[in-house]
Every structure is written in structure tokens, then in C-alpha cells.
Write a protein that holds these residues in place. Structure first.
Motif, PDB file in Angstrom:
ATOM      1  N   LYS A  39     -10.123   0.517  -8.427  1.00 11.42           N
ATOM      2  CA  LYS A  39     -10.555   0.595  -9.835  1.00 11.42           C
ATOM      3  C   LYS A  39     -10.655   2.025 -10.333  1.00 11.42           C
ATOM      4  O   LYS A  39     -10.733   2.269 -11.535  1.00 11.42           O
ATOM      5  CB  LYS A  39     -11.895  -0.129 -10.021  1.00 11.42           C
ATOM      6  N   ASN A  40     -10.691   2.984  -9.389  1.00 18.35           N
ATOM      7  CA  ASN A  40     -10.736   4.397  -9.788  1.00 18.35           C
ATOM      8  C   ASN A  40      -9.345   4.974 -10.038  1.00 18.35           C
ATOM      9  O   ASN A  40      -9.222   6.182 -10.258  1.00 18.35           O
ATOM     10  CB  ASN A  40     -11.433   5.219  -8.695  1.00 18.35           C
ATOM     11  N   PHE A  41      -8.338   4.140  -9.949  1.00 20.20           N
ATOM     12  CA  PHE A  41      -6.949   4.604 -10.125  1.00 20.20           C
ATOM     13  C   PHE A  41      -6.281   3.800 -11.237  1.00 20.20           C
ATOM     14  O   PHE A  41      -6.790   2.750 -11.634  1.00 20.20           O
ATOM     15  CB  PHE A  41      -6.178   4.440  -8.807  1.00 20.20           C
ATOM     16  N   THR A  42      -5.158   4.306 -11.694  1.00 23.19           N
ATOM     17  CA  THR A  42      -4.467   3.601 -12.782  1.00 23.19           C
ATOM     18  C   THR A  42      -3.703   2.399 -12.233  1.00 23.19           C
ATOM     19  O   THR A  42      -2.881   2.534 -11.328  1.00 23.19           O
ATOM     20  CB  THR A  42      -3.478   4.567 -13.476  1.00 23.19           C
ATOM     21  N   ARG A 296       7.862  -1.260  -9.724  1.00 24.24           N
ATOM     22  CA  ARG A 296       7.190  -0.698 -10.906  1.00 24.24           C
ATOM     23  C   ARG A 296       5.745  -0.280 -10.661  1.00 24.24           C
ATOM     24  O   ARG A 296       5.123   0.317 -11.522  1.00 24.24           O
ATOM     25  CB  ARG A 296       7.228  -1.721 -12.048  1.00 24.24           C
ATOM     26  N   THR A 297       5.189  -0.624  -9.520  1.00 25.93           N
ATOM     27  CA  THR A 297       3.765  -0.328  -9.297  1.00 25.93           C
ATOM     28  C   THR A 297       3.530   0.458  -8.004  1.00 25.93           C
ATOM     29  O   THR A 297       2.425   0.448  -7.463  1.00 25.93           O
ATOM     30  CB  THR A 297       2.943  -1.646  -9.238  1.00 25.93           C
ATOM     31  N   GLY A 302      -1.429   5.467  -7.570  1.00 25.04           N
ATOM     32  CA  GLY A 302      -1.736   4.303  -8.394  1.00 25.04           C
ATOM     33  C   GLY A 302      -2.661   3.321  -7.688  1.00 25.04           C
ATOM     34  O   GLY A 302      -2.899   3.405  -6.473  1.00 25.04           O
ATOM     35  N   ALA A 303      -3.177   2.371  -8.456  1.00 26.99           N
ATOM     36  CA  ALA A 303      -4.171   1.424  -7.943  1.00 26.99           C
ATOM     37  C   ALA A 303      -3.595   0.470  -6.885  1.00 26.99           C
ATOM     38  O   ALA A 303      -4.301   0.083  -5.953  1.00 26.99           O
ATOM     39  CB  ALA A 303      -4.729   0.620  -9.109  1.00 26.99           C
ATOM     40  N   LEU A 308      -3.729  -1.589  -1.349  1.00 32.50           N
ATOM     41  CA  LEU A 308      -3.047  -2.117  -0.159  1.00 32.50           C
ATOM     42  C   LEU A 308      -3.166  -1.218   1.060  1.00 32.50           C
ATOM     43  O   LEU A 308      -3.015  -1.679   2.190  1.00 32.50           O
ATOM     44  CB  LEU A 308      -1.585  -2.425  -0.495  1.00 32.50           C
ATOM     45  N   ARG A 309      -3.457   0.077   0.842  1.00 34.91           N
ATOM     46  CA  ARG A 309      -3.576   0.942   2.015  1.00 34.91           C
ATOM     47  C   ARG A 309      -4.767   0.534   2.878  1.00 34.91           C
ATOM     48  O   ARG A 309      -4.801   0.788   4.073  1.00 34.91           O
ATOM     49  CB  ARG A 309      -3.659   2.419   1.605  1.00 34.91           C
ATOM     50  N   GLY A 310      -5.737  -0.170   2.285  1.00 34.15           N
ATOM     51  CA  GLY A 310      -6.953  -0.494   3.037  1.00 34.15           C
ATOM     52  C   GLY A 310      -6.970  -1.865   3.684  1.00 34.15           C
ATOM     53  O   GLY A 310      -7.868  -2.157   4.465  1.00 34.15           O
TER      54      GLY A 310
END
Ligand code: PEP
Ligand code: CO
Length: 474
Positions: A39-42, A296-297, A302-303, A308-310
Motif C-alpha cells: 500500500k506504500n507503493f503505486t 503492465r504491472t 511498484g506495488a 509478491l516479493r514477500g
């Protein structure tokens, strides 16, 4: 009082955003992850929900509901994908571009499963190694779009973003995003998975039924006949094994392992299904076994990448022809810092015109860095064009050219072609031109059913499998 609190919270949110971005930019991905840190990212490609309070309420309800898949199954898939990194297994990933709520029916699910099982049989037989079966199914309900709106008969409408967001009918009311559709999507995914589990564990996928997976409408075609020949050979092999005393009731003979995947696009939905594993610890997105990030994402800051990294699932990332090599490396480092085999699949979708030029530098650099990657070929998304009739389509020969070039480039570079990613269906649709029956532009309207991108029909999908089989045998 409430207003003051809101103001303070907003200010705090703003500060957190800046701090997180600073940390991501200066310390790589060392900042703390939580299932909501995205939520802290676009976040691009999120629907404009008309009422966020209703959205949040649905997400809260979803958080209480059972997971759709389990961490143990996700770990099994990751271990199998690790084998595709080294060429000891091959991944077949396929299904609709966008699943349709109205098509969540037993025949539709069964026919899609049948073709995937058939493709797996053909490829196992030719390649002599396990085939990992992953459906674009039981959750592929949300779509990224190139434009927020589209013009239909002179009226500007919000784009259709998948059944989990809005409805494809070209009328204004149908296109308004409705968060209750996320709950409907969860239920549709649950009933799809329930049937898939029944089919794959309950005897339908048993190897001695291999001939029964051939669809009626495919049987009489050259593909169908080729398939029957393989089916007969497998039956003979099974009879031989029974004769020498191998148990025909063993799970290897009677069951198939089948996994689910979709694009992790709606971050509220994905967060709600993200759970901490009670056995090993660690977070898993239990909406599907494998999730991917779309072309595109996939912004490194980006969010979607942050989310997904976590999670510990196997992750796919789509890579289009305009990729920037440094950017791809940063993505790999962010998503797979430990270089764990099976964690990361790069799904290249480069287009038959570009692949020869743009795939080699990517492979060379990944090889030089020693990255553990499952290389998966999506020959669909960069080969789309609009036919004279106005139908969005893809030509079978273009698809085949991209696949052939994918294999040949990997072999030339000394890297491993690890899998294939298709938009396909078990139905007898006319959405892609060409193939053994040579569907021409004028025939596209005969049975054009997709709500999004054009899919290979059962016969064309099987033909792809036979063509790959020929390549890997020689
Ligand atoms: C898709 O797989 O349906 C899709 C939208 O792909 P991409 O992100 O590669 O364009
Ligand atoms: Co698509």
C-alpha cells in the motif's frame, strides 16, 4: 476528533510511503515486508471502485474465509519447478485469457483439463521427463487493460477488467466496478478447484483412461489420430507393467498433479488470501499455487512487485520485447534474492518478429549471472492482431514460429527452455487463425466466444504439443 485522526493518519501514511520508497531505493529490498506493505507503493491497473468502504468490507470478509490452496501444495510445485530450471521437467501452463463466470460449468472445466492432460501426455512421451501441469484457472478473473476506457458506438465506456471487477456487456452500468464480484470470484474459484481436485484425484485422470481424454470433435482429425496412437502405446506399456506386478492402483497411475495460477492483479483480493503457514511459517498467497506479474504491472518500485516479493509461492513475471536488461535484473534480485530454484519463472512474450533479436541478450546475461530461472514461452501476447472482420486474433504459424525460435535460441545459448504458456480452451472455438484445419479470417465469427484475448482451441493446442514433441525428440 475523527477528522484530526484522519489527518494524522494520512500524514503518517504519506511519511511511511516516502520512507519506504527511500529504503527500497537505497537499500534494495531490505525494508520490512508485510502483506499490506504494497500500500506504500503505486499500484497500477487497479479498478476505480466507486465505494472503497464496500471494497474494504469484501476484503475483510475474504480474509476470514478458508484458503483455496495449501502451503504444502505450493512447496510441491516449487520443488517441481526447480527441476524445470535444470531441464529435468517441463512446464505446461495454459487456460483462458480471462475466465468467465458464466463458463464455470462442469463440461467447460473438464474439457480444459482434458486438453492440458493430453498435452502433458504427448510431451512426457516425447521428452521422457515429467510435465508440470499448471492451469490459468480457478482465479484468472481480473485483467489489465491498455486503456481505462473504450468507445462503443460513439459512447465512452469503462474498459472491461475481468469478471471479478465488472461485466463485459457494452453498457455503462455493466462496466461499473463492483467489489462484490471479488467474493463471487472466490466462490467460482473454490467450485472450479473442487471439481479439478475431484477429476484429478478421483480416477478421471488415471493413465489407463488416456484415450478417453480425446474430444469427440478432435478424434477424427490428424491430431486426434496421432494422439490415439500414443494412447494405445501407453495402454500397452501399462498392461506390461501390470503383468510384471506393478500396482495399477498406485497414485502415479491413478492420479494427476494439477496446479492453479493466475495474474496477481487485484491486490486487495490477493492480500485477503495471503496466510501465514502454520507448519513452516512464512507467508503464502493461497489464492493459487503460482501467481504471475503482468507486463503492465512489473515496475520494480511498484506495488505488485512489493506484494509478491514477500510471499513464498512460485512467481512468474511477463517480459515483453521492450524490456530493459538492468531493470529485469533488478526485478530478479527483488523477487528472488536468494536465487532459489523454482521460485522465479520468466514468461517471455516477445513476438515472432522480435524474439530472435531480443531473447539472446536476456539469456546471455541471466546465464552470466548464474540466475536460477524457469524460462517459459508465451507465444500468444505479442502476436495479436485485428482481422479485417474486426476480431482480435492470432495466427497459428506466428505462435509456432515464436515457440520454435524460443527453443532454438535456448539451445544455441546453452540455456534451458523450461515451459510453454498458452491461452487455450478445450472447446471447439474459432478464435485463432490457421492450424491443421486452417481456420481463415472469414471463419472467426463461427464460434468466437472469448471475452478477452483469442485462445487456441483443443485441436490447435494439441497440435502445438505435437510440434514441440517433434522438436524435443530430435
Ligand atoms: C495475460 O497473460 O493475459 C496478459 C495480459 O499478459 P501480458 O501481461 O503479458 O500482456
Ligand atoms: Co491474454
Amino acid at each position: 476528533m475523527f477528522l484530526m485522526y484522519r489527518f494524522a493518519a494520512d500524514k503518517f501514511d504519506g511519511l511511511a510511503k516516502v520512507r519506504n520508497l527511500f529504503e527500497r531505493n537505497t537499500m534494495g529490498t531490505q525494508n520490512t515486508w508485510s502483506k499490506t506493505s504494497w500500500k506504500n507503493f503505486t499500484a497500477l491497473q487497479q479498478p476505480k471502485w466507486p465505494d472503497m468502504a464496500i471494497h474494504d468490507e469484501v476484503v475483510k470478509d475474504l480474509t476470514r474465509l478458508p484458503p483455496l490452496v495449501f502451503a504444502g501444495e505450493i512447496r510441491d510445485l516449487k520443488a517441481m519447478l526447480a527441476k524445470a530450471v535444470t531441464g529435468d521437467a517441463f512446464l505446461v501452463q495454459g487456460g483462458d485469457c480471462s475466465e468467465d463466470f458464466s463458463q464455470v460449468t462442469a463440461p467447460k472445466i473438464r474439457e480444459t483439463l482434458k486438453v492440458l492432460l493430453q498435452m502433458a501426455v504427448v510431451l512426457t512421451y516425447a521428452g521422457g521427463k515429467p510435465v508440470i501441469k499448471v492451469g490459468r484457472i480457478a482465479g484468472q478473473f481480473a485483467k489489465p487493460r491498455s486503456a481505462d476506457t473504450e468507445m462503443v458506438d460513439g459512447v465512452e465506456l469503462m474498459s472491461y477488467r475481468g469478471d471479478m471487477v465488472n461485466s463485459p456487456e457494452p453498457i455503462e452500468a455493466a462496466r461499473i466496478p463492483d467489489p462484490n464480484r471479488m467474493m463471487q470470484g472466490y466462490n467460482m474459484a473454490a467450485s472450479t478447484l473442487n471439481l479439478l481436485r475431484a477429476f484429478t484425484r478421483g480416477g478421471f485422470a488415471a493413465l489407463h483412461r488416456v484415450a478417453a481424454w480425446n474430444q469427440e470433435f478432435v478424434k477424427q482429425s490428424p491430431m486426434g489420430r496421432n494422439y490415439e496412437r500414443i494412447g494405445k502405446q501407453i495402454e500397452q506399456a501399462l498392461q506390461f507393467m501390470e503383468t510384471i506386478g506393478i500396482d495399477p492402483e498406485s497414485p502415479q497411475m491413478k492420479q494427476a498433479q494439477f496446479f492453479t495460477s493466475h495474474e496477481a492483479l487485484l491486490l486487495g483480493y490477493e492480500t485477503a488470501l495471503t496466510r501465514e503457514d502454520s507448519i513452516n511459517g512464512g507467508w503464502y498467497d493461497c489464492s493459487a499455487h503460482m501467481l504471475w506479474i503482468g507486463e503492465r504491472t512489473r515496475q520494480v518500485d511498484g506495488a505488485h512487485v512489493e506484494f509478491l516479493r514477500g510471499v513464498n509461492n512460485p512467481i512468474g513475471v511477463k517480459i515483453g520485447p521492450d524490456y530493459d536488461l538492468d531493470n529485469v535484473k533488478r526485478l530478479i534480485d527483488a523477487l528472488n534474492p536468494e536465487n532459489e530454484a523454482g521460485r522465479l519463472t520468466l514468461i517471455t512474450r516477445l513476438g515472432m518478429k522480435n524474439i530472435e533479436k531480443v531473447l539472446p541478450p536476456l539469456l546471455r546475461e541471466a546465464k552470466r549471472e548464474g540466475y536460477n530461472i524457469v524460462w517459459n514461452c508465451d507465444p500468444m501476447h505479442a502476436n495479436t492482431y485485428t482481422a479485417k472482420s474486426g476480431h482480435k486474433t492470432r495466427n497459428f504459424n506466428d505462435i509456432l514460429s515464436e515457440i520454435t525460435c524460443f527453443f532454438e535460441t535456448h539451445w544455441a545459448e546453452g540455456t534451458i527452455p523450461g515451459g510453454i504458456h498458452l491461452e487455450m480452451t478445450g472447446e471447439n472455438v474459432t478464435e485463432c487463425t490457421g492450424g491443421a484445419r486452417n481456420i481463415v479470417d472469414a471463419e472467426l465469427s463461427n464460434n468466437y466466444l472469448t471475452t478477452c484475448d483469442p485462445r487456441l482451441n483443443a485441436e490447435q493446442s494439441l497440435e502445438v504439443a505435437f510440434q514441440i514433441a517433434d522438436m524435443i525428440r530430435s
